[in-house]
Design a protein around this motif. Structure first.
Motif: not given
Lengths: 181, 335
Positions: A13-18, A22-31
């Motif tokens: 679950a953690a792997a899928v959520i992270t 990564m895909l949904l975040n619009r800030n590249a650093i957070y991704a």
């Protein structure tokens, strides 16, 4: 369900959520940070599969080395924020939805109809993942592929260094070779 | 798994965490005292006997300071970065054995949290992720100096990590194992600094760069970068960066003592096995003294020279050392 399965489900679950983060975040650093967390989670999954060498190498190489360079590039280019708007992504989105449906059907088919051993028993893995075993396999059986890989990597390193030097050499040529060291 | 074993692990982990934190506090005291003596000053002498309460006083002062967050900073990462920096420094020594096996009324207590054949690899993994805190601190502050300091720190740490990792390969080849417990046991015939002098020297140079200490304290070169990556930090968040630096100093000294200086081995260990941790900490104190000594006596070197030194001298030297050691071990048939 035994403890291993519960542990695996939490990690999965953690792997899928992270990965989704990564895909949904619009800030590249957070991704990039989500991707690092994802690598770490996958590393722990390797640990539970009795492959400690692969687990630690995964974290060292991907999370420790490659992602640092990613962060470097993002920070130096100032490319943190994606511009809002659709643009040329619309066709890609349609293709992506189609491929996602195919993947889900495939996964559902395997889970519900075929029902393979979904949850591997780590005890089956045995000793193959230890440092000694991997070293022996790498330097005895797979010595030729190993050497070829090292040559390819060496070529890549030399190429990367050449690319950084081209500008210097050209500049030196224009100013009559004064700057050449 | 019995609850007793888990309890033992928890207690050992807590002991390690507390001693790293206390190690941080008293390394600051140690450094100020030694620096003062070397510079013919008096140094701290007010709080308690020998100013032993000085770290407590400093801690209380930092807790009560105002914590500022720059208006344009990325708040989440700005607050997380000190924590990300400090965690690797605290957990890296988990694989270092503090002693042999104690026998307390028939209960066998091993003075090591864990003894896996992955110890060296684990250390390399933890050091490789320890750069993130500093990079993110520099970026999230939204300050030119902090950003440059963070990037410099990262570049320096990844460059010297290569030499650091290769310098540990030599002892691993000689010992034929990656387990720190076994590496210490192998050194009963002689410390590895005797068999691997080049690796030891490379290790000690590389760790100074790795923990960003003078003369390699580029990331916080005051004249160029005000304070580097922690320019915008104040209060306890600044203290966490400080803690990471000093805890890392203690950790790398402990690893160096274990790999090259015989770890917990010392005289009278057969009669009193509890002396193991004492010998280990004595060696750590000696190495910390060398750190402070170097800081007190040598000026900072220029950034491009630092990188050139790392890549063009240390790295090839470490590679050559690995090659020579491997050939010798192959011909001698190992130990």
């Amino acid at each position: 369900m035994n403890l291993d399965t519960v542990f695996f489900l939490i990690l999965a679950a953690a792997a899928v959520i992270t990965a989704a983060g990564m895909l949904l975040n619009r800030n590249a650093i957070y991704a990039a940070l989500f991707l690092i967390l994802n690598f770490a989670t996958v590393g722990i999954i390797y640990f539970t599969l009795s492959a400690p060498f692969v687990a630690l190498t995964q974290v060292t190489v991907y999370a420790g080395a490659i992602m640092v360079l990613f962060l470097f590039v993002i920070m130096l280019l100032g490319a943190e924020k994606l511009p809002y708007g659709e643009g040329s992504l619309r066709t890609q989105r349609l293709v992506a939805i189609g491929l996602a449906v195919v993947l889900l059907v495939e996964a559902g088919y395997f889970m519900l109809v075929k029902q393979p051993g979904l949850f591997l028993n780590p005890a089956q893995a045995g000793e193959f993942g230890t440092v000694e075993q991997i070293g022996r396999a790498l330097f005895n059986i797979y010595i030729l592929p190993f050497e070829i890989t090292s040559l390819i990597l060496l070529a890549a390193v030399v190429g990367a260094i050449m690319l950084t030097r081209i500008e210097k050499i050209q500049r030196a040529g224009q100013t009559g070779g004064e700057e050449q060291r | 798994m019995e609850p007793g074993v888990i309890l033992e692990w928890v207690i050992k982990s807590v002991v390690i965490l507390i001693s790293m934190t206390a190690g941080f506090a008293y390394t600051t005291w140690y450094e100020r005292k030694v620096l003062a003596k070397m510079q013919v000053r008096i140094g701290p002498n007010r709080a308690g006997p020998f100013a032993l309460l000085q770290p407590v006083a400093d801690g209380i002062k930092l807790i009560f300071k105002e914590e500022l967050v720059p208006a344009e900073a990325d708040k989440l990462i700005f607050n997380l970065a000190p924590v990300i920096t400090v965690i690797p420094a605290l957990i890296v020594t988990a694989v270092v054995p503090w002693g042999g096996v104690l026998d307390i009324n028939g209960f066998k207590l091993s003075l090591a949290l864990t003894d896996t054949n992955l110890a060296i690899l684990y250390i390399m993994t933890v050091t490789s992720i320890s750069v993130y805190g500093i990079t993110l601190a520099g970026w999230s502050s939204n300050n030119k100096y902090a950003m440059l300091g963070g990037l410099r720190a990262t570049a320096q740490m990844i460059s010297y990590e290569l030499a650091l990792g290769l310098s540990l390969v030599g002892p691993v080849l000689v010992a034929g194992t990656m387990s720190l417990g076994k590496i210490v046991e192998m050194q009963q015939g002689g410390w590895f600094i005797l068999f691997q002098p080049v690796a030891a020297i490379i290790y000690f140079i590389a760790i100074i760069a790795e923990v960003n200490r003078a003369p390699f304290d580029m990331p916080e070169a005051e004249q160029e970068l005000t304070a580097g990556y922690h320019t915008e930090y104040s209060g306890m968040k600044f203290a966490l960066f400080f803690m990471a630096e000093y805890a890392k100093m203690v950790a790398v000294s402990m690893i160096g003592a274990t790999v090259f200086l015989g770890g917990y081995l010392g005289p009278f260990l057969d009669i009193a096995p509890w002396l193991g941790p004492v010998w280990l900490w004595v060696k750590v104190a000696v190495l910390l003294f060398v750190f402070i000594w170097i800081r007190a006596t040598s000026p900072r070197i220029r950034y491009d020279r630092l990188m050139a030194f790392g890549w063009k001298i240390l790295f090839p030297l470490a590679l050559a050392n690995v090659l020579v050691t491997a050939v010798v071990v192959a011909f001698m048939g190992g130990k």
